[in-house]
Design a protein around this motif. Sequence first.
Motif, PDB file in Angstrom:
ATOM      1  N   SER A   1     -18.450 -22.286 -26.651  1.00 33.49           N
ATOM      2  CA  SER A   1     -17.843 -21.662 -25.458  1.00 33.49           C
ATOM      3  C   SER A   1     -16.728 -22.691 -24.946  1.00 33.49           C
ATOM      4  O   SER A   1     -16.785 -23.775 -25.048  1.00 33.49           O
TER       5      SER A   1
ATOM      6  N   ARG B   1     -20.383 -15.163 -19.981  1.00 35.09           N
ATOM      7  CA  ARG B   1     -21.017 -13.902 -19.459  1.00 35.09           C
ATOM      8  C   ARG B   1     -20.474 -12.670 -20.549  1.00 35.09           C
ATOM      9  O   ARG B   1     -19.580 -12.650 -21.116  1.00 35.09           O
ATOM     10  N   ALA B   2     -21.648 -12.007 -20.870  1.00 39.30           N
ATOM     11  CA  ALA B   2     -21.547 -11.071 -21.968  1.00 39.30           C
ATOM     12  C   ALA B   2     -20.984  -9.667 -21.160  1.00 39.30           C
ATOM     13  O   ALA B   2     -21.515  -9.577 -20.262  1.00 39.30           O
ATOM     14  N   TYR B   3     -20.139  -9.102 -21.751  1.00 38.86           N
ATOM     15  CA  TYR B   3     -19.723  -7.915 -21.107  1.00 38.86           C
ATOM     16  C   TYR B   3     -20.936  -7.071 -21.026  1.00 38.86           C
ATOM     17  O   TYR B   3     -21.675  -6.685 -21.721  1.00 38.86           O
ATOM     18  N   GLY B   4     -20.781  -6.487 -19.709  1.00 42.70           N
ATOM     19  CA  GLY B   4     -21.737  -5.475 -19.395  1.00 42.70           C
ATOM     20  C   GLY B   4     -22.847  -6.198 -18.719  1.00 42.70           C
ATOM     21  O   GLY B   4     -23.594  -5.485 -17.946  1.00 42.70           O
ATOM     22  N   HIS B   5     -22.900  -7.565 -18.656  1.00 44.27           N
ATOM     23  CA  HIS B   5     -23.982  -7.962 -17.751  1.00 44.27           C
ATOM     24  C   HIS B   5     -23.187  -8.541 -16.406  1.00 44.27           C
ATOM     25  O   HIS B   5     -22.124  -9.154 -16.407  1.00 44.27           O
ATOM     26  N   LYS B   6     -24.032  -8.754 -15.422  1.00 49.13           N
ATOM     27  CA  LYS B   6     -23.466  -9.178 -14.116  1.00 49.13           C
ATOM     28  C   LYS B   6     -22.906 -10.753 -14.275  1.00 49.13           C
ATOM     29  O   LYS B   6     -21.849 -11.269 -13.771  1.00 49.13           O
ATOM     30  N   LYS B   7     -23.933 -11.475 -14.723  1.00 49.78           N
ATOM     31  CA  LYS B   7     -23.550 -12.869 -14.871  1.00 49.78           C
ATOM     32  C   LYS B   7     -24.085 -13.382 -16.169  1.00 49.78           C
ATOM     33  O   LYS B   7     -24.649 -12.912 -16.666  1.00 49.78           O
ATOM     34  N   ALA B   8     -23.488 -14.676 -16.332  1.00 53.97           N
ATOM     35  CA  ALA B   8     -23.811 -15.577 -17.562  1.00 53.97           C
ATOM     36  C   ALA B   8     -25.305 -15.700 -17.550  1.00 53.97           C
ATOM     37  O   ALA B   8     -25.876 -16.054 -16.815  1.00 53.97           O
TER      38      ALA B   8
END
Lengths: 262, 352
Positions: free
Chosen positions: B286, B335-342
């Motif tokens: 990352s 942060r993965a798409y669809g999640h609020k935070k990492a």
Amino acid sequence: MKTSDEITADDSTLENTQDNVESNKPSANYAEIIYNGIWKNNPALVQLLGLCPMLAVTSTVVNALGLGLATLVVLVGSNIAVSLIRNYVADAVRLPAFVMIIASFTTCIELIMQAYTYELYQILGIFIPLIVTNCAILGRADAFASRNPVLPSALDGFMMGLGFMAILVALGAMRELIGQGTLFSDMQLLFGDAAVHWKWTVFESYPNVLFAVLPPGAFIGLGLLIAGKNYLDEREKKRLAAEKAKEGPSTSKRVRVTGQVS
Amino acid sequence: MALLRITSPHTQRAGHRTSWVMQMVILATIPGIVVQTWLFGWGTLINLMVACVAALASEAAILAVRRRAVSFFLKDYSALLTAVLLGVALPPAVPWWVTVTAVSFAIIFAKQLYGGLGNNPFNPAMVGYAIVLVSFPVPMSQWIGVHELVASGNTLSFMQSLQAIFHQLPVIDSYTMATPLDGFKHKDLLDSETAFASLPALQAASVNSWLWVNLAYLIGGLGLIALRIITWHTPVAVLGALFVMSGVFHLVDMDQTATPWFHLTTGAAMFGAFFIATDPVSSCTSNKGKLIYGAGIGVLIYIIRAWGGYPDGVAFGVLLMNFAAPLIDYYTQPRAYGHKKAKSGLKVGGDH
């Protein structure tokens, strides 16, 4: 099918100790003990016990041989002594008792080495007293000697010690050859003046490969030895399987009504 | 019926296969190789040849032992890249067996024993370099000097280079000198100013030669960023951390330390930052992770240069941070798409 094979392979060590538990009666299988100590259950290659001295002092053959012999003597002595007292020591205090026995044998060896091979004693340094903490010795005392009569215990100690020493010497030879290009240098430290000329310079004008002499080389060397053993075991297994296949399916045939027909 | 064929976007940009990436990185070292050859003689090129042959031979041998497709893996150029990186990192007149040891150890032990390209936790080239640096300190410290300063007043000719590498060159000492970092490390009781004025390794010609080498690798590295083979994060973090460390300690103690400019333009600073630390396999994934990873390398380089046992610390700095890379990656997941935070770190009783 495969998983059950794996489970049996993994359990071989466990099974072995269970065998020992069962063999409380004096019907120990001597051939099995020898095979276990030297190969199948080798303390250095399979149990990976006693790694600390093993990695630290195997920079030359003579160091390895010196420590290997010392460990061998302690192992045989402690196994005999533990086996002798096995019926008189309460379970609760058995480990302290074993450690005391091992410590006294180690002290003997230390004093003997101090008397006869003083230079080697100085080179090996702290690793001679540390034989006390060598798990291989306590392990054998608890797993074998405390459950078996004197003679099998002595043989077990001897064979385990021999297996340990063999790997130590092999590793020492490997590291000495790669690190300094010689073999059997300084053998006079162990065998007296007669051994001064035993040094064999394999490669002339060889640049010292410090990496092999330093501890990382020991890790890689031990890794290669373990890989070599696994390779041989695997080949032997394949050979046995091939032999079995040649003999054809076993004679007793049962009719299977469910599952796959192989 | 295939509805939608989606592969990971980062692995399959049109035509950008592993072999293309490796080839581009090899090409990006060319400015550095040219400058090194110009300054230090033919030795670098001969080293490269020896390294490439050794790399291909040991890669083919170990692949055959592992029963993998030999030609398929040879064609991904990764062994050649390791060879090139090692070839330019080793001193120009180092005996051939040092190069062969480094390269074969890098390929066989550091890469293939761990499972081949993509599975190696450590940068193979730096493992090879560290092995020979630890094993053969004498040949590894013989850098060819710039011709203005060495005793013979010349660089090695082509034949002399061949002789030094494959046989022995008795007069090699009159062609070698300490590198600026080596000279600065062993300035002993001199303060910096006197050291730069008196020590031969710290004269303008010597320092400038390393400036040119570093500039050349900087150009190559910028090319890699322009081609989007590497991102800016790792090199900037490495150089930034090195700059900050050397700057702070230079302000604290002007007499005994060198300037940040010196640290950034000498040794393997640029080469390490752009070509070694950015290895996609053994570094972080990352962007945040790359920044932390690079900063760690920069700090370690300065620590080893200033207080360690070796003049330069790129190899050991990179190897030490390679250890830490999986941990850093674990704590810097984007942060993965669809999640609020990492998701960051380990949650006891979480979904693991």
